[in-house]
Write an enzyme that holds these catalytic residues in place. Structure first.
Site, PDB file in Angstrom:
ATOM      1  N   THR A  68       0.819  -1.196   0.000  1.00  0.00           N
ATOM      2  CA  THR A  68       0.000   0.000   0.000  1.00  0.00           C
ATOM      3  C   THR A  68       0.863   1.260   0.000  1.00  0.00           C
ATOM      4  OG1 THR A  68      -0.220  -0.227   2.358  1.00  0.00           O
ATOM      5  CG2 THR A  68      -2.065  -1.004   1.047  1.00  0.00           C
ATOM      6  N   ASP A  96      13.052 -11.736  12.600  1.00  0.00           N
ATOM      7  CA  ASP A  96      12.002 -11.906  11.590  1.00  0.00           C
ATOM      8  C   ASP A  96      12.545 -12.746  10.436  1.00  0.00           C
ATOM      9  OD1 ASP A  96       9.685 -11.745  10.175  1.00  0.00           O
ATOM     10  OD2 ASP A  96       9.755  -9.581   9.822  1.00  0.00           O
TER      11      ASP A  96
END
Ligand SMILES: *[C@@H]1O[C@H](CO)[C@@H](O)[C@H](O)[C@H]1NC(C)=O
Ligand SMILES: *[C@@H]1O[C@H](CO)[C@@H](O)[C@H](O)[C@H]1NC(C)=O
Ligand SMILES: *[C@@H]1O[C@H](CO)[C@@H](O)[C@H](O)[C@H]1NC(C)=O
Ligand SMILES: *[C@@H]1O[C@H](CO)[C@@H](O)[C@H](O)[C@H]1NC(C)=O
Length: 541
Positions: free
Chosen positions: A276, A399
């Site tokens: 986005t 991560d």
């Protein structure tokens, strides 16, 4: 550290009136910005305009600001002080514990400004503190301090329980605090970049650079030509990123300055991934020798918030200066005023590992590439080497996942940072009602519940990555609601053995997901184990 750089960074504007000190104490800066530093607004009468220009966010939890000052002048210095909070209903009228006019004390004094939220509405209130110091009848110097007070809404329920509307938990206040820290990191990054550019521009005599963009930032134009260089530091230490050693944080400013390049050296050619607000471009970068190098550029659109920009910089810089064949670390940074930062990574025809695996799956029945067990193990071994190196450098990844790795046509794997991954792979991250978007299904149980990380929690995520390799990047625990994950793991459930995944390989994964961190293998053990398995596989080929 380059001393010139450091000095310019700490430039003060000299004033003829000497002998006033006004600063924020170590404890105050720690509370406000999470930095270990004293912040001088005025030192020996020299005004630090950088500091004054920065709008300091005040976390919801903090309702008092403290300033420390002292006059060292012969005659009394008369001040008048005023606070403007634009009559916002969100904030009660600010209060001072010194009189609105008086003379600056000749001993060290701390005064406080009380900023209490009314609790009737959540929001941000601009607070401007104006301090006039009278030097002579004709000469009054005005210092303006700007703060952005964050307020939360408090609702009184009939049973007299106080319910805080927007920020119910501690972790949320921590979040706001984190935002403040992130802004501070950006401030420091921006400042050091500005300074670097200033320094580099001055070094290149007579604007011989091919970039004729005029002043690179608005800060720059604010630096008067005849500034007095002082050796006093306004920020004594740079902020340290999580789990970085002191040496690394000391070098941060220098590293960023080494990495900074002018925007005009970068050419964007095509978008290869977009979210986005996240954009990943392929492009090229003209290096110092004038040679074009292919690069990948991570950046955000103009719609991105300050927090998203902070995260991009913070996460993108998390692996800077690492040098290992299986690690993809940032090559250059370009930060210019009014535009989002660009992070440049070297590009050699690799693609995102998760997308690569999914493509393998889509074409699995066709003639195109499918992965053999041997290839999977080889890729896993490369990730292990990267992780061993990272841990040796005292860094945790936090991560590790296929989406944060890249792979080339020869199946060479590199572990990368997680900058922009939240936006590019939104289905891999979830919010458990605390505004923190986390890779829930890759997290070790203790990271999920207590938010603690260790080398063993990276091992857990490696197990999930191995599972992704063997399933060609299926979504882990697809049937499990993210809110149920902690309970699910506590009950002893784990990912199932993928079809066609040899028992030996699955045993390795399952071993990574041991409930207790101590029971999980180390990357060294994993390496020995998978290397053995790899040798067995190749023996009969
Ligand atoms: C400070 O001085 C300016 C003009 O020099 C004046 O407009 C302002 O009201 C003064 N503020 C205080 C707090 O005295
Ligand atoms: C103002 O309040 C702070 C703490 O709230 C205190 O340390 C300081 O001494 C007070 N200053 C004056 C002048 O009362
Ligand atoms: C607060 O100040 C910023 C600029 O520093 C401005 O963009 C914003 O609109 C102001 N907010 C309010 C509520 O006045
Ligand atoms: C204030 O006074 C100093 C000398 O004390 C002078 O150099 C300076 O220009 C004055 N500033 C203003 C705004 O009058």
């Amino acid at each position: 550290m380059n001393r010139n750089l450091f000095f310019i960074f700490l430039t003060f504007t000299p004033l003829s009136w000497a002998y006033l000190n006004l600063y924020l104490s170590l404890a105050e800066v720690q509370k406000l910005l999470g930095l270990e530093a004293e912040l001088y607004y005025v030192r020996d009468g020299n005004i630090n305009n950088y500091a004054l220009n920065f709008v300091v966010p005040v976390p919801a939890k903090m309702n008092s600001l403290q300033f420390t000052w002292q006059s060292l002048a012969d005659q009394p210095l008369v001040y008048s002080i005023d606070i403007d909070s634009s009559n916002s209903p969100t904030l009660l009228p600010p209060k001072l514990n010194i009189t609105s006019t008086g003379s600056v004390p000749t001993h060290l004094q701390t005064f406080s400004v009380t900023l209490s939220c009314s609790g009737t509405a959540a929001g941000e209130v601009n607070v401007t503190i104006t301090l006039n110091i009278t030097i002579s009848h004709t000469n009054v110097t005005t210092l303006t301090f700007r703060r952005k007070k964050i307020c939360t809404k408090v609702e009184m329920h009939s049973n007299n329980h106080v319910f805080i509307d927007t920020l119910p938990t501690d972790s949320n206040s921590a979040n706001i605090f984190y935002i403040a820290i992130a802004s501070a990191v950006v401030l420091v990054v921006v400042l050091s970049t500005v300074v670097t550019m200033y320094y580099m521009k001055n070094k290149k005599t007579g604007g011989s650079t091919e970039c004729n963009s005029g002043p690179t930032t608005t800060f720059l134009t604010a630096i008067p030509r005849d500034t007095v260089i002082t050796s006093y530091g306004s920020f004594r230490r740079m902020p340290s990123y999580s789990l970085t050693t002191d040496e690394r944080s000391k070098n941060l400013q220098k590293r960023i300055s080494e990495l900074t390049v002018q925007r005009c050296r970068i050419c964007l050619s095509s978008v290869i991934l977009e979210g986005t607000f996240a954009r990943v471009y392929q492009g090229s970068y003209t290096n110092e020798e004038g040679i074009d190098e292919p690069v990948i550029i991570k950046t955000v659109t103009d719609h991105a918030s300050q927090i998203q920009i902070s995260l991009l910089l913070q996460e993108g810089m998390s692996m800077y200066s690492l040098n290992h064949k299986n690690i993809l670390s940032v090559l250059r940074v370009s930060i210019e005023d009014h535009t989002a930062p660009f992070l440049l990574y070297p590009y050699h025809n690799y693609s995102n590992l998760k997308i690569f695996l999914q493509k393998c799956k889509l074409s699995a029945e066709g003639v195109s590439h499918t992965l053999t067990t041997q290839e999977v193990v080889d890729m896993a071994l490369q990730v292990i080497q990267a992780m061993q190196y990272l841990h040796k450098k005292h860094l945790l990844h936090k991560d590790l996942a296929a989406r944060n790795c890249v792979v080339d046509a020869k199946l060479k794997v590199q572990v990368a940072d997680n900058a922009l991954s939240r936006d590019l792979f939104p289905s891999d991250y979830h919010c458990l009602g605390d505004n923190e978007n986390r890779p829930i299904k890759w997290l070790a149980i203790e990271s999920l519940i207590q938010k603690t990380f260790s080398t063993s929690s990276d091992v857990w995520s490696f197990g999930v990555l191995l599972w992704e390799l063997t399933t060609l990047a299926q979504q882990p625990y697809i049937e499990v609601d993210p809110f149920e994950m902690a309970a699910y793991l506590k009950d002893g459930y784990r990912l199932a053995q993928p079809i066609n995944c040899p028992d030996e390989l699955f045993a390795v994964m399952a071993y990574c997901w041991a409930m207790s961190a101590e029971e999980r293998p180390t990357f060294t053990q994993l390496q020995i184990c998978l290397q053995d398995f790899y040798t067995q596989l190749t023996r009969y080929v």
